[in-house]
Every structure is written in structure tokens, then in C-alpha cells.
Design an enzyme around this catalytic site. Structure first.
Site, PDB file in Angstrom:
ATOM      1  CD1 TRP A 190      -2.650   1.790   0.554  1.00 38.07           C
ATOM      2  CD2 TRP A 190      -1.227   2.517   2.133  1.00 38.07           C
ATOM      3  NE1 TRP A 190      -2.966   3.100   0.851  1.00 38.07           N
ATOM      4  CE2 TRP A 190      -2.118   3.562   1.809  1.00 38.07           C
ATOM      5  CE3 TRP A 190      -0.240   2.734   3.094  1.00 38.07           C
ATOM      6  CZ2 TRP A 190      -2.045   4.823   2.417  1.00 38.07           C
ATOM      7  CZ3 TRP A 190      -0.164   3.977   3.693  1.00 38.07           C
ATOM      8  CH2 TRP A 190      -1.063   5.004   3.356  1.00 38.07           C
ATOM      9  CD  GLU A 231      -4.413  -1.569   2.273  1.00 40.74           C
ATOM     10  OE1 GLU A 231      -3.272  -1.960   2.616  1.00 40.74           O
ATOM     11  OE2 GLU A 231      -5.236  -1.102   3.085  1.00 40.74           O
ATOM     12  CE  LYS A 233      -6.506   5.921   2.896  1.00 38.84           C
ATOM     13  NZ  LYS A 233      -5.483   6.113   3.912  1.00 38.84           N
ATOM     14  CG  ASP A 264      -8.415  -0.747   4.898  1.00 36.72           C
ATOM     15  OD1 ASP A 264      -9.460  -0.380   5.470  1.00 36.72           O
ATOM     16  OD2 ASP A 264      -7.296  -0.675   5.440  1.00 36.72           O
ATOM     17  CG  HIS A 267      -8.555   1.918   2.236  1.00 37.85           C
ATOM     18  ND1 HIS A 267      -7.332   1.516   1.789  1.00 37.85           N
ATOM     19  CD2 HIS A 267      -8.344   2.435   3.463  1.00 37.85           C
ATOM     20  CE1 HIS A 267      -6.415   1.742   2.724  1.00 37.85           C
ATOM     21  NE2 HIS A 267      -7.016   2.301   3.749  1.00 37.85           N
ATOM     22  CG  HIS A 291      -5.852  -4.312   5.487  1.00 36.67           C
ATOM     23  ND1 HIS A 291      -4.930  -3.320   5.257  1.00 36.67           N
ATOM     24  CD2 HIS A 291      -5.140  -5.467   5.561  1.00 36.67           C
ATOM     25  CE1 HIS A 291      -3.724  -3.855   5.185  1.00 36.67           C
ATOM     26  NE2 HIS A 291      -3.826  -5.151   5.346  1.00 36.67           N
ATOM     27  CG  ASP A 299      -9.371   7.515  10.987  1.00 32.76           C
ATOM     28  OD1 ASP A 299      -8.306   7.414  10.340  1.00 32.76           O
ATOM     29  OD2 ASP A 299      -9.619   6.806  11.983  1.00 32.76           O
ATOM     30  CG  ASP A 301      -6.540   3.548   9.280  1.00 34.14           C
ATOM     31  OD1 ASP A 301      -6.572   2.392   8.839  1.00 34.14           O
ATOM     32  OD2 ASP A 301      -6.103   4.513   8.630  1.00 34.14           O
ATOM     33  CG  ASP A 331      -4.856  -1.252   8.408  1.00 30.15           C
ATOM     34  OD1 ASP A 331      -4.173  -0.712   9.293  1.00 30.15           O
ATOM     35  OD2 ASP A 331      -4.903  -0.847   7.228  1.00 30.15           O
TER      36      ASP A 331
HETATM   37  C1  RNT Z   1      -3.592   2.868   4.968  1.00 28.85           C
HETATM   38  C2  RNT Z   1      -3.673   1.426   4.654  1.00 28.85           C
HETATM   39  C3  RNT Z   1      -2.530   0.576   5.123  1.00 28.85           C
HETATM   40  C4  RNT Z   1      -1.992   1.003   6.466  1.00 28.85           C
HETATM   41  C5  RNT Z   1      -0.957   0.083   7.078  1.00 28.85           C
HETATM   42  C6  RNT Z   1      -0.282   0.706   8.247  1.00 28.85           C
HETATM   43  O1  RNT Z   1      -4.719   3.565   4.672  1.00 28.85           O
HETATM   44  O2  RNT Z   1      -4.874   0.904   5.158  1.00 28.85           O
HETATM   45  O3  RNT Z   1      -2.902  -0.765   5.115  1.00 28.85           O
HETATM   46  O4  RNT Z   1      -3.019   1.205   7.388  1.00 28.85           O
HETATM   47  O5  RNT Z   1      -0.075  -0.310   6.115  1.00 28.85           O
HETATM   48 ZN    ZN Z   2      -5.211  -1.195   5.171  1.00 26.70          ZN
END
Ligand code: RNT
Ligand code: ZN
Length: 424
Positions: A190, A231, A233, A264, A267, A291, A299, A301, A331
Site C-alpha cells: 500500500w 491495496e 484507497k 480495506d 478505503h 483489512h 478516518d 482506521d 488494520d
Molecule cells: C492505509 C492502509 C494501510 C496502512 C498500514 C499501516 O490507509 O490501510 O494498510 O493502514 O499499512
Molecule cells: Zn489497510
């Protein structure tokens, strides 16, 4: 807090729940076993707010941010491993561990990220072997002076070279993990490259990223040691207008190269869920990496919870029958709460969602659908929501030898007092 559910109470509630599920043709014992057997790759970076061991003060750049300053974050490999081991005593089921390149331990030497080797992860590999915890891996394209503008998509060929070499080095390390554990390690790519404002050239960076990835993936790795994943986003902080590695970019790339696609859950567009994507993408790639995260406004995360969104993804993985080709990872990073608790909450919530998915009498749904009884399909979905699921979840925890319900709080409190608060 005192946990009111003891072993006896759990067993008697479970006996009743088991009968209810049996009435729907579901074997609860089998579901518990299956749910416990799903490997969840727990992310090292919740333990220290994605800081890593390069001497940085914290996470920087990359459009990701860890806010908060809860005391006691892990400051080195030994502390991170100790915290992880402790967290794992409170988390039921099979676990893997997910490392990032900036968690290397090169014995006090400063080794640049393009020169890191498997030997710099010797301690992690020994730990993995001793504790029987398989490792996964990630290249680290953030928190670095050379990543301030762009990494593998950079127009500057020397910067691009650095990151290509970094990514190739990370892939070799992942492969060494695979050799060490006798099964493949996932290597996830990523990178945050993108643009805050409207770019004039959207194609150039994507062409460069494609060429860079081609070069990285061209190196042959010993069979069965590494699973390559990419990955995507939708946007990040500072990349609101354009992300080089978008969903379409990586989906096309993963299909063409026949590698894993990483989705993810944080994302995508806030109203877009990845549940519907599983069956569509599974037809075209060898596997998926998920993820599990929680997007909240800007955000992506926040700590993963047992949310409708996550439950639907788990149901879809189970219903589609693709558990065998989906790698499950967590994640998120929250520095504002006890970090061990954050690990425990996210990990338990995710396995809870998988248990629920495995307990779903999905055969009945399919029959109703096939018979054209769509009202019945909907009614059954409503009925399933109030099945005595929590009794089965408690039994899973009991069987796994981890605290039931709120029983883990006191353990975290003790660890916070005796270990975390002493780290000053
Ligand atoms: C970031 C991605 C990625 C990170 C990690 C730390 O938006 O989700 O996977 O969170 O690599
Ligand atoms: Zn991720």
C-alpha cells in the site's frame, strides 16, 4: 468490573442455544470450531501508533494519522512482543502477526529501507517460530523523508529507484518469513501516493507505478513462500483529489498479474460496503486480503467493531464459500485508548462476526430464494437477528480458554498498572 458469566452459566445458556440452532439445522459445535480456526492477522502497528523502530517520534505523512497519547506505548521489539503476547491471551482463535518494514531490528545500526534484509528480522522470526505465530508483512512507504511527495510513482527516478528497491527487499523478507514458518507470508503493498488538488496528469503516475510494480514482482520467489497483495484507497488526508493506487488501478493490476487484491473496509466511499465486492472479485483473482478496519468520516482506521458493515462482509465471505482464499487481517490504530484493549476489542469483534456468519442457517435463505418466496427470505433474515447468538459466543471464549464477556477488563487493568504505566 465483575463478570457475571461463569463457566456453569455459560454452559447452561449454551445448551439452550444449541437446541434453538439445531432446530434450524445448524451445528453450533462445528461453527465454534470453524470460527476458532480462521487465522486473523493481528497488526503490530496498533501497539505503538505505527511509529516503528527507526527512531521516529510517531507516524508521519502518508495520509494516515494516529491521534491520542495514551500512556505506555511499546518502544522497542521486546516491549511490542511482550504486549502482543499478553493481548493474545485475551483473544480467542488462530492468530497471525502482521509486521511492517519499519519494525526491523538492525542492532542499533541505521540501515536504509532499501537495504534491509531478512537477518534484520531475526528476532521476529525466532519469536514467530517459538510461539508458533505465522508472520505477514508490509512494505513501508510512509514516515520517511523520501516519501514526502510520492514513492513508487514519483517522477524523480532516483526516488522511484529507492522505493522499488525497498519493495523488492520487503518481498524477500516476506519470503524468508514464509520459509521460516513453512507457509506463505502475505506481502501487502500500500502506498499513499496521490494529490491534494486536481492533478493535470493522472496517467503518468499510474504508468510509473505499474512499471515499478512489474519490476518488483518480476523477481522469482521460492514457491509457496509469499503471497503478493496490492491495496487500494479512495482518498487520504492530502490525497483528496487523486490516489494513484485507486480501486480500478489495483483491481486491474491484480487480475492481470493474478495476485491478491487487498480490500480495506475503510478505503471506500462511506456508503459503499465491500461485502458485495467479494463474490465479484473472487471470480477473477487467486485470493483476497481483507483489512478489517472502521472508517469514520475522514478516518479509515478506527478500531474495528461488530458493526453491521463488518458482519455483512463476514457473512458474505462465508456464504460465498471463499474462506479458503481470503486472508483476514486487522488494520487500525488508536493512540487515545489502552492499546492492548484496542487489539482485544477489534480481534474479538471480528471473530464474533465470523462466528455469527458461520451460524447463519443460510441454506434456508437459499431455499426461500429458489422457491421465489422473497418475503420468507426477508422474514428469515429478521428472525436470525434475534437467535441466541451471544450464548454461543460465550461458549467459544470458554472453549478457547480466554475470559468470557467483560472478564478481560481486569487483566488489562493489571497489565496497565504493572507494565504500561511504568514506561516513561
Ligand atoms: C492505509 C492502509 C494501510 C496502512 C498500514 C499501516 O490507509 O490501510 O494498510 O493502514 O499499512
Ligand atoms: Zn489497510
Amino acid at each position: 468490573m465483575k463478570e457475571y458469566r461463569n463457566g456453569e452459566a455459560v454452559e447452561s445458556a449454551y445448551a439452550m442455544a444449541k437446541d434453538v440452532y439445531a432446530g434450524f439445522g445448524v451445528d453450533t459445535g462445528k461453527a465454534i470450531k470453524e470460527a476458532l480456526g480462521i487465522p486473523v492477522s493481528v497488526h503490530c502497528w496498533q501497539g505503538d501508533d505505527v511509529t516503528g523502530f527507526e527512531g521516529a517520534q510517531g507516524l508521519s505523512g502518508g495520509g494516515i494519522i494516529a491521534t491520542g497519547n495514551y500512556p505506555g506505548k511499546a518502544r522497542n521489539g521486546d516491549e511490542l512482543r511482550a504486549d502482543t503476547e499478553f493481548a493474545f491471551t485475551l483473544i480467542p482463535g488462530e492468530k497471525r502477526y502482521n509486521l511492517h518494514m519499519h519494525y526491523a531490528e538492525p542492532d542499533g545500526k541505521a540501515v536504509p529501507r532499501d537495504k534491509l534484509e531478512p537477518g534484520h528480522f531475526r528476532k521476529w522470526m525466532d519469536w514467530s517460530k517459538a510461539k508458533k505465530i505465522p508472520l505477514d508483512f508490509n512494505s513501508t512507504f510512509f514516515s520517511h523523508p523520501l516519501a514526502e511527495d510520492a514513492s513508487m510513482s514519483s517522477a524523480d527516478s532516483s526516488i522511484r529507484r529507492f522505493w522499488i528497491d525497498h519493495c523488492a527487499a520487503a518481498r524477500k523478507i516476506a519470503s524468508a518469513f514464509g520459509e521460516n514458518q513453512g507457509s506463505p507470508a502475505v506481502h501487502d503493498i500500500w502506498l499513499p501516493d496521490g494529490s491534494k488538488d486536481l492533478p493535470a496528469d493522472r496517467l503518468g503516475p499510474r504508468q510509473r507505478l505499474k512499471d515499478a510494480l512489474d519490476e518488483v514482482l518480476a523477481a522469482p520467489m521460492p514457491q509457496g513462500t509469499v503471497l503478493d497483495a496490492v491495496e487500494c484507497k479512495l482518498f487520504g488526508i492530502g490525497s483528496e483529489s487523486y490516489v494513484v493506487g485507486s480501486h480500478e488501478f489495483y483491481m486491474g493490476y491484480a487480475v492481470q498479474k493474478q495476485i491478491y487484491l487487498c480490500l480495506d473496509t475503510g478505503h471506500f466511499h462511506p456508503t459503499e460496503t465491500i461485502a458485495d465486492k467479494i463474490s465479484a472479485i473472487a471470480l477473477f483473482v487467486p485470493g483476497l486480503l481483507i483489512h478489517f478496519s472502521r472508517g469514520l468520516r475522514w478516518d479509515s482506521d478506527h478500531v474495528t467493531t461488530y458493526s453491521d458493515d463488518i458482519r455483512e462482509v463476514c457473512r458474505e465471505i462465508v456464504r460465498t464459500g471463499v474462506l479458503g482464499k481470503v486472508n483476514i487481517a486487522l488494520d487500525y490504530f488508536d493512540a487515545s485508548i489502552n492499546r492492548i484493549a484496542a487489539w482485544v476489542i477489534g480481534s474479538r469483534s471480528l471473530r464474533k462476526a465470523f462466528l455469527e456468519a458461520l451460524l447463519e442457517p443460510s441454506g434456508l435463505l437459499v431455499s426461500a430464494e429458489k422457491a421465489g418466496k422473497k418475503h420468507e427470505r426477508l422474514a428469515l433474515l429478521e428472525e436470525f437477528k434475534t437467535l441466541p447468538f451471544s450464548a454461543v459466543w460465550d461458549k467459544l471464549c470458554l472453549d478457547a480458554g480466554v475470559p468470557v464477556g467483560t472478564g478481560w477488563f481486569a487483566h488489562v487493568d493489571d497489565y496497565e498498572d504493572s507494565v504500561l504505566r511504568k514506561r516513561v
